[in-house]
Design an enzyme around this catalytic site. Structure first.
Site, PDB file in Angstrom:
ATOM      1  N   SER A   1       0.849  -1.189   0.000  1.00 31.07           N
ATOM      2  CA  SER A   1       0.000   0.000   0.000  1.00 31.07           C
ATOM      3  C   SER A   1       0.884   1.237   0.000  1.00 31.07           C
ATOM      4  CB  SER A   1      -0.893   0.027   1.243  1.00 31.07           C
ATOM      5  OG  SER A   1      -1.585   1.257   1.353  1.00 31.07           O
TER       6      SER A   1
ATOM      7  N   TYR B   1      -2.978  -0.201  10.571  1.00 28.24           N
ATOM      8  CA  TYR B   1      -3.075  -0.679   9.183  1.00 28.24           C
ATOM      9  C   TYR B   1      -1.809  -0.313   8.403  1.00 28.24           C
ATOM     10  CZ  TYR B   1      -4.255  -0.854   4.257  1.00 28.24           C
ATOM     11  OH  TYR B   1      -4.215  -1.113   2.906  1.00 28.24           O
TER      12      TYR B   1
END
Length: 230
Positions: free
Chosen positions: A138, A150
């Protein structure tokens, strides 16, 4: 075209995984799609065609289920050329102080432990096929996001891919990190009109895996084009 590849995707029931399955089949390859939602997978197989796709129910946090997943794919197709460790989960609340510890555990189990298990079960098969392991990182794995658990899981993926690349050097197995920016998928509760689309990431994925054996796209960051200002 060269011989079709067999591509195994985790987290394939929706979003990026499902889009990748469509683009893989469109490119002439075969796909094994894995996720916990077997009903969604069955519907996706109907869309893709049973000659091109195989559905496998799998919880990526279970080693036994991941072993069974890879075995079913090899039994069905005879080989696996690409494994895409794509299963992932987002945060239910921002930051660490205000986050939900149960969500922390589930997210880390899926994004970190699950991805690691996928690599563990995939490596022996990919060594045989001189194949390709791709992981979903990501943009959050390149940035400092305040208290983001996250984001930390994606920093793990970024580092782990580099470690795997070193471990597998000389085996013929390629290891890549596909790093999307924000993507408008069911990952989010509300629509993100300025975000990437799942198809954008799927096209990038197909580009990665269709490179000749002499080339490896090590890391690919894909971000939204900024909107045109009036």
């Amino acid at each position: 075209m060269s011989e079709p590849k067999v591509v195994l995707i985790t987290g394939a029931s929706s979003g990026i995984g499902a889009a990748c399955a469509h683009h893989i089949v469109k490119a002439g390859h075969k796909v094994a799609i894995a996720a916990r939602s077997i009903d969604k997978l069955a519907n996706l197989v109907d869309e893709l065609g049973k000659d091109h796709a195989l559905a496998i129910e799998c919880d990526v946090t279970s080693l036994d289920e991941q072993k069974a997943m890879i075995e079913k794919a090899v039994e069905h197709y005879g080989k696996v050329d690409v494994v895409f460790a794509n299963a992932g989960l987002g945060a239910s609340a921002a930051g660490t102080e205000n986050g939900d510890p149960d969500n922390f555990k589930t997210m880390i189990d899926t994004n970190v432990f699950g991805a690691t298990l996928t690599a563990h079960v995939a490596i022996p098969v990919l060594k045989k096929s001189k194949g390709h392991l791709v992981m979903t990182g990501s943009r959050a794995g390149r940035a400092t996001l305040s208290g983001s658990v996250y984001g930390a899981t994606k920093w793990y993926i970024r580092g782990y891919v580099q470690n795997l690349r070193q471990e597998l050097s000389g085996t013929g197995v390629r290891v890549s990190n596909l790093e999307p920016g924000m993507v408008d998928t069911p990952f989010f509760d509300d629509e993100k009109p300025q975000a990437l689309r799942a198809d954008d990431i799927a096209r990038a994925f197909v580009f990665m895996i269709d490179q000749p054996a002499t080339a490896m796209v090590a890391d690919m960051l894909v971000i939204p084009t900024p909107p045109v200002e009036d």
